[in-house]
Design an enzyme around this catalytic site. Structure first.
Site, PDB file in Angstrom:
ATOM      1  CG  HIS A 159      -2.023  -0.951   1.176  1.00  0.00           C
ATOM      2  ND1 HIS A 159      -2.520  -1.604   2.292  1.00  0.00           N
ATOM      3  CD2 HIS A 159      -2.777  -1.386   0.129  1.00  0.00           C
ATOM      4  CE1 HIS A 159      -3.527  -2.378   1.947  1.00  0.00           C
ATOM      5  NE2 HIS A 159      -3.690  -2.276   0.638  1.00  0.00           N
ATOM      6  CE1 TYR A 190       6.072   2.750   7.461  1.00  0.00           C
ATOM      7  CE2 TYR A 190       4.014   3.104   8.661  1.00  0.00           C
ATOM      8  CZ  TYR A 190       5.238   3.579   8.201  1.00  0.00           C
ATOM      9  OH  TYR A 190       5.627   4.869   8.487  1.00  0.00           O
ATOM     10  CG  HIS A 191      -0.252  -2.405   5.039  1.00  0.00           C
ATOM     11  ND1 HIS A 191      -1.334  -1.555   4.839  1.00  0.00           N
ATOM     12  CD2 HIS A 191       0.015  -2.356   6.371  1.00  0.00           C
ATOM     13  CE1 HIS A 191      -1.694  -1.024   5.993  1.00  0.00           C
ATOM     14  NE2 HIS A 191      -0.886  -1.489   6.935  1.00  0.00           N
ATOM     15  N   PRO A 192       3.657  -4.762   2.991  1.00  0.00           N
ATOM     16  CG  PRO A 192       5.886  -5.280   3.488  1.00  0.00           C
ATOM     17  CD  PRO A 192       4.762  -4.375   3.896  1.00  0.00           C
TER      18      PRO A 192
END
Length: 520
Positions: free
Chosen positions: A291, A461-463
């Protein structure tokens, strides 16, 4: 000693696995964590998250490769390197995503992962402050609570969103995700409830659970097609642990990296680094999604933000009451928007409101009082990849997310800024909203706003996705989360998500581990 289960990574999923698998006293469980113990007070005081970005001792502090669509910038990717992983450094927002996210997984080969399949495991994990219902559970390890303190500007933000025509909601994880309101948080009585606090600490005294910190896994040991152990370094010493089942729970970066270091992955790139190919899986490291977030910053006319709050006074209040600003997660309110470009009734934009200036992950401190409205595209079309830098297990991998590669993503990011500006322009904000700092008064044409996005957008911070679950040739794990073509090796973390969920990824990572453990 040979273990029944070796878990690599004590993050959001790994702590769940350590707890659930060691509940059976007949299971001997080893948990390996590259970082240290979660002793630092900034981890447990919720507002301490503002300080965690600067602590390399608990943060992998990755950087991406230069991003062609972001002016060649390398983006900073903080990830937790500590017990609890990123759940020990995140903003604690409890979000599951949308029902259709999971139904799409199931429809595209991840059988058994539709929303009705996963909801019981969300509920099983949860200890919901507001009580049990169709969508929520009580009595689980993970405490989900309402914020004990909110800034007045957060309620003004929600009011302004309503004035802008957006619906309101009191539960982003209930029957309808769309709307604006307060986030619930993974806190327990005003303290962070990380995966380590919720799951690992209660299990630490079990005689059948061995937890080793500062133990960095460097290779999976294979005998033919069967995983038999893990090589790891603790200090300068190389050690070997043998186990009947090996479970990778290192997250979207460390799990695919360890597979490739072990000779499991795409053939030609591994051979180019001199790594013996043990099992060809072309999807390892592919399908990287994240994101991308853009922040609209506005000066605040009144000194009520968190920018210049007394840390001493807040700390003393928190020490005695577990309340006040120090108990805040800072990103107190937000919303999920169905934009004009949405292809179904799922929100395609998420917002987090911060009653303070926040620039460059908080590393760039701005003077004065301000407000920040984060906005991200929930289901980006751009896809990237993770590859090895070298055969050196201590070298960080190459992270190439290819942000804004697709026109759809660029269009939605422009919509993010438009919506943020629309909310700040509402009557509720008139006594508070001053001049716009970013994008700035001169940036109104699409070209100018897109230029701002290229200069300032950052990860939220959403890999996910680098060991995707499915049945096609690029799937790394099957719906049981077993690595395809190998025995006794599984991946259980956010890397298995075929596509991003429409929201924060911590709660889904915990759910994934709960579901896997229940089937063992």
């Amino acid at each position: 000693m040979e273990y029944d289960f070796i878990i690599v990574g004590a993050g959001s999923a790994g702590c769940v696995l350590a707890n659930r698998l060691s509940e059976n006293p007949n299971n001997r469980v080893l948990l390996l964590e590259a970082g240290g113990k979660d002793w630092h007070p900034f981890i447990h005081v919720p507002a301490g998250l503002a300080k965690l970005m600067h602590l390399d001792s608990i943060n992998w502090a990755y950087e991406t490769e230069p991003q062609a669509e972001l002016g060649g910038r390398r983006l900073y990717w903080p990830r937790g390197k500590v017990l609890g992983g990123s759940s020990s450094i995140n903003a604690m927002c409890y979000c599951r995503g949308h029902r259709k996210d999971y139904d799409d997984w199931a429809a595209n080969g991840a059988h058994g992962w539709g929303f009705d399949d996963v909801l019981p495991y969300f509920r099983q994990a949860e200890d919901q402050e507001n009580g049990a219902c169709e969508f929520h559970g009580t009595g689980g390890p993970l405490s989900v609570q309402n914020l004990r303190h909110t800034n007045p500007l957060s309620s003004i933000f929600i009011e302004a969103a309503a004035q802008a025509g957006q619906p309101l909601t009191d539960d982003f994880n209930g029957p309808r995700q769309r709307g604006f309101g307060y986030y619930q948080v993974t806190q327990r009585d005003g303290r962070r409830c990380s995966s380590a606090v919720a799951y690992l600490h209660p299990a630490m005294n079990r005689s059948n659970l061995d937890v080793r910190t500062h133990a960095r896994a460097t290779r999976i040991l294979l005998e033919g097609r069967r995983a038999t152990g893990v090589e790891y370094h603790k200090g300068r010493k190389r050690q070997i642990a043998r186990g009947g089942q090996i479970i990778l729970a290192g997250g979207a970066i460390n799990s695919p990296q360890l597979l490739m270091l072990s000779g499991i992955g795409p053939a030609d790139p591994l051979r180019s680094h001199g790594i013996e190919l043990r099992h060809e899986l072309p999807g390892v490291g592919q399908n990287l999604q994240d994101h991308l977030d853009v922040c609209t910053l506005v000066h605040c006319r009144q000194p009520i933000t968190y920018d210049q709050i007394s840390e001493l006074a807040s700390g003393i209040r928190y020490l005695f009451t577990r309340k006040g600003p120090a108990s805040s997660n800072i990103a107190e309110a937000g919303g999920f928007v169905v934009s004009q470009y949405a292809t179904d009734d799922r929100p395609d934009i998420q917002m987090h409101f911060v009653p303070a200036f926040l620039d460059d992950h908080g590393r760039n401190v701005l003077p004065g009082h301000g407000m920040t409205l984060h906005a991200c595209v929930l289901r980006p079309e751009s896809r990237g990849e993770l590859t090895l830098r070298s055969a050196d297990p201590m070298a960080a991998p190459l992270l190439q997310p290819n942000y804004l590669e697709r026109e759809y993503d660029r269009k939605l990011m422009l919509e993010c800024v438009r919506l943020a500006r629309e909310i700040f322009a509402q009557e509720a904000f008139q006594p508070y909203a001053g001049d716009e700092l970013y994008p700035g008064a001169d940036a109104h044409a699409d070209a100018a706003v897109l230029d701002f996005i290229r200069r300032k957008a950052e990860t939220i911070y959403h890999p996910v996705g680098t060991c995707k679950m499915g049945a096609d040739e690029m799937a790394v794990v099957d719906p049981r989360l077993h690595v395809r073509g190998l025995e006794a090796l599984s991946v259980v973390d956010a890397s298995i998500m075929p596509t991003l969920v429409s929201g924060n990824t911590n709660a889904p990572a915990i759910m994934i581990a709960e579901k896997f453990a229940a089937a063992v």
